[in-house]
Scaffold this active site. Sequence first.
Site, PDB file in Angstrom:
ATOM      1  N   HIS A 301      16.802 -27.911   7.957  1.00  0.00           N
ATOM      2  CA  HIS A 301      15.734 -27.958   6.950  1.00  0.00           C
ATOM      3  C   HIS A 301      14.555 -28.720   7.517  1.00  0.00           C
ATOM      4  O   HIS A 301      14.730 -29.684   8.244  1.00  0.00           O
ATOM      5  CB  HIS A 301      16.233 -28.647   5.662  1.00  0.00           C
ATOM      6  CG  HIS A 301      15.397 -28.314   4.486  1.00  0.00           C
ATOM      7  ND1 HIS A 301      14.250 -28.993   4.184  1.00  0.00           N
ATOM      8  CD2 HIS A 301      15.523 -27.335   3.562  1.00  0.00           C
ATOM      9  CE1 HIS A 301      13.708 -28.447   3.111  1.00  0.00           C
ATOM     10  NE2 HIS A 301      14.454 -27.443   2.712  1.00  0.00           N
ATOM     11  N   ASP A 358      21.107 -22.872   0.787  1.00  0.00           N
ATOM     12  CA  ASP A 358      21.513 -21.469   0.884  1.00  0.00           C
ATOM     13  C   ASP A 358      22.889 -21.279   1.498  1.00  0.00           C
ATOM     14  O   ASP A 358      23.393 -20.160   1.537  1.00  0.00           O
ATOM     15  CB  ASP A 358      20.478 -20.692   1.715  1.00  0.00           C
ATOM     16  CG  ASP A 358      19.191 -20.495   0.950  1.00  0.00           C
ATOM     17  OD1 ASP A 358      19.268 -20.333  -0.279  1.00  0.00           O
ATOM     18  OD2 ASP A 358      18.116 -20.525   1.565  1.00  0.00           O
TER      19      ASP A 358
END
Length: 423
Positions: A301, A358
């Site tokens: 991320h 996700d």
Amino acid sequence: MANNAKLDLGDKTIDLPIIEGSEGEKALDISKLRGETGFITLDNGFVNTGSCQSAITFLNGEKGILRYRGYPIEQLAESSNFLEVSWLLFYGELPTAAELESFTKKVASFNTLPEGIEKIVDTFPKTAHPMGVLSSATVALSAYYENHLGPQPTDADKDELFAQLMAQLKLIVARFYRKSLGLAPIASDPSLSYSADFLNMMFENTDADVAKALDVLLILHADHEQNCSASTVRVVGSSHANVFTTISGGIDALWGQLHGGANQAVLEMLEQIKNEGGNASSALAKAKDKEDPFKLMGFGHRVYKNFDPRAKIIKVACDKVLEKLNVNDPLLEIAKGLEAEALQDDYFVARKLYPNVDFYSGIIYKALGIPTNMFTAMFVLGRLPGWLSQWKELREDPSAKICRPRQIYIGQTERNYKKIEDR
Ligand code: CMC
């Protein structure tokens, strides 16, 4: 601390004002830099660039903190519901009981799509990717609401559009799902909660636990400050484009697999590992190979460098949903094995790569019966209140300007045109 930082540029020293946020985050205001020095800043991917001041979402990537309007995501996921969280994001405070009831009724009142939009959705081939359908149908709504195309939406316009889009994007997704299977659409039922109504329109299923699981997923996706799609919403909205095309732009940005499209890509990756015998090591080796463009989908991320608090909640929810639905999905075991192996691997440790939101969400969507190519459209439904809140904040900021970055030109310098016979 001083209110200004000093920047030495050769024989010139200039003061750059220091801006401090309510959580102690600091920035240098460089808006006068070019005018005073001729310099701009260069920041590939906006890794170090703040594009606005915002009061909607706070996140601290080092500590794994995510708060909407000050409320921790863990508390909202545990105790709130999606429409309440949407209201909170959009208006800045938790609603009273009367406000929530009236908003819930207003969203439910938009229980049909214009006939032309229904036809557009039905005209797409059933194999079309739902994100393309959703983006197209969202911008096509502009043809039916000319009253909302003006460059200066009023407060009443914004209230109306908030409830309307929250309802209509859900109708579009459910209608296209049914159409893609050759099934007749199911009408929206205003007596059901947002998530129960969606599940009913998709699968004729109104199980309260399943609806709750979906609600939690939507809450976890509801906003994430200035990510790629929210920034796109702000860029498009900054030209005073109408809200339909602004949100459609957000949908398009989300589709990419480095962003929201990762949820589909994770499931496809896990399926592939399963089909190749369930061995995670070769996927890890591929992800580490700099010659190979493959990345471990659902990992890493831009902001979270310790853990993604949404992923923590989803991992627990995933176990619960699968147990409740009595689903035994081998992909869950593969995902857990892959996570465990990656978290001990020097490559992932050194780069602070952790599972993101996700990584496990697709396994829940799959258990709910949602087809893989529809996962990112589910992300849209969750992220919609965040985009609308970012758009509202932008349009209400008197200092907002059209977004127009600069560049450093590295092409040819001036040269003379030659006729084709002389080249
Ligand atoms: N697999 C393998 N290597 C990775 C991965 C990954 N998933 N993510 C980052 N790296 C490596 C990257 O190659 C780089 O290595 P090096 O320093 O040797 O060049 C290093 O880690 C830093 O990565 P980066 O690409 O500079 O990081 P970024 O902040 O630009 O990208 C990201 C963030 C999310 C796009 C990236 O981690 C990624 O592509 N992850 C996989 C896609 C994914 O899961 N996306 C969903 C993000 S969460 C949902 C959302 O809000 O969008």
